[in-house]
Design a protein around this motif. Sequence first.
Motif, PDB file in Angstrom:
ATOM      1  N   ARG A 162      34.175  48.213  46.658  1.00  0.00           N
ATOM      2  CA  ARG A 162      34.202  47.656  45.308  1.00  0.00           C
ATOM      3  C   ARG A 162      35.262  48.323  44.442  1.00  0.00           C
ATOM      4  O   ARG A 162      36.052  47.628  43.797  1.00  0.00           O
ATOM      5  CB  ARG A 162      32.823  47.743  44.655  1.00  0.00           C
ATOM      6  CG  ARG A 162      32.811  47.086  43.286  1.00  0.00           C
ATOM      7  CD  ARG A 162      31.446  47.193  42.615  1.00  0.00           C
ATOM      8  NE  ARG A 162      31.529  46.726  41.258  1.00  0.00           N
ATOM      9  CZ  ARG A 162      31.980  47.449  40.236  1.00  0.00           C
ATOM     10  NH1 ARG A 162      32.375  48.676  40.416  1.00  0.00           N
ATOM     11  NH2 ARG A 162      32.030  46.932  39.025  1.00  0.00           N
ATOM     12  N   PRO A 163      35.325  49.673  44.377  1.00  0.00           N
ATOM     13  CA  PRO A 163      36.375  50.283  43.548  1.00  0.00           C
ATOM     14  C   PRO A 163      37.789  49.899  44.001  1.00  0.00           C
ATOM     15  O   PRO A 163      38.668  49.665  43.164  1.00  0.00           O
ATOM     16  CB  PRO A 163      36.146  51.791  43.705  1.00  0.00           C
ATOM     17  CG  PRO A 163      34.709  51.910  44.092  1.00  0.00           C
ATOM     18  CD  PRO A 163      34.405  50.686  44.904  1.00  0.00           C
ATOM     19  N   ALA A 164      38.006  49.811  45.308  1.00  0.00           N
ATOM     20  CA  ALA A 164      39.326  49.416  45.807  1.00  0.00           C
ATOM     21  C   ALA A 164      39.629  47.971  45.425  1.00  0.00           C
ATOM     22  O   ALA A 164      40.757  47.653  45.023  1.00  0.00           O
ATOM     23  CB  ALA A 164      39.400  49.608  47.317  1.00  0.00           C
ATOM     24  N   ALA A 165      38.640  47.095  45.545  1.00  0.00           N
ATOM     25  CA  ALA A 165      38.837  45.688  45.189  1.00  0.00           C
ATOM     26  C   ALA A 165      39.167  45.545  43.706  1.00  0.00           C
ATOM     27  O   ALA A 165      40.023  44.735  43.327  1.00  0.00           O
ATOM     28  CB  ALA A 165      37.603  44.869  45.553  1.00  0.00           C
ATOM     29  N   ILE A 166      38.520  46.337  42.860  1.00  0.00           N
ATOM     30  CA  ILE A 166      38.794  46.293  41.421  1.00  0.00           C
ATOM     31  C   ILE A 166      40.228  46.723  41.138  1.00  0.00           C
ATOM     32  O   ILE A 166      40.899  46.167  40.271  1.00  0.00           O
ATOM     33  CB  ILE A 166      37.777  47.160  40.650  1.00  0.00           C
ATOM     34  CG1 ILE A 166      36.413  46.470  40.645  1.00  0.00           C
ATOM     35  CG2 ILE A 166      38.244  47.428  39.225  1.00  0.00           C
ATOM     36  CD1 ILE A 166      35.292  47.323  40.101  1.00  0.00           C
TER      37      ILE A 166
END
Length: 149
Positions: A28-32
Motif C-alpha cells: 500500500r505505501p509503495a502504491a501510494i
Amino acid sequence: MFSIIITLHLLGVIVWVGGMFFAHMALRPAAIEVLEPPQRLPLMKRTLDRFFPWVWVSIGLILASGYGILIGILGANAGIHVHIMHSIALIMVALFCYIYFLPYRQMGQALQAGDLPQAGVQLMAIRRIIGINLILGLVTTIIGAAKPF
C-alpha cells in the motif's frame, strides 16, 4: 500427529498475518508513492481478490487445527494463553468477515460504477481493519511463541 497439526496451524498463520503485513506495510505505501487513485484502487482490489481466497483457506486451517489442538490434544490442560489466542482468533475472523462481506464488496461495486471516491472510502475502511487484525495477529503470535503448550 501433533507436529502435523501445529505445522498446518502455523502455515495458516504465516499466510494470513504475513500477507496482512506485506499489504499494509509494503504494498500500500509503495502504491501510494507511485500510482494515482485511478490506477491504485484497481491494483489494491485485484490484490485483495487474490489474497482473500488464501485468507479463507488460512482461516479454515487455523480453526480446524486450533480446535484439534484445543479439544483433541490439550483438553482440560489448555493454559489461559490458549484461550486468549482462541478469543483473539475469533475476533480476527469476525473482522475479516466484516471486511469481506461489506467494504470489500462495496469497493468492487464502486469501482465497477466508476465511483473512485467511494472505492477509496471503502479501501480506507479495509486498511484500518486490516491494521487492527495485523496487530491482533502479531500479538497472538507473540502469545503462542512465548507460552509453551
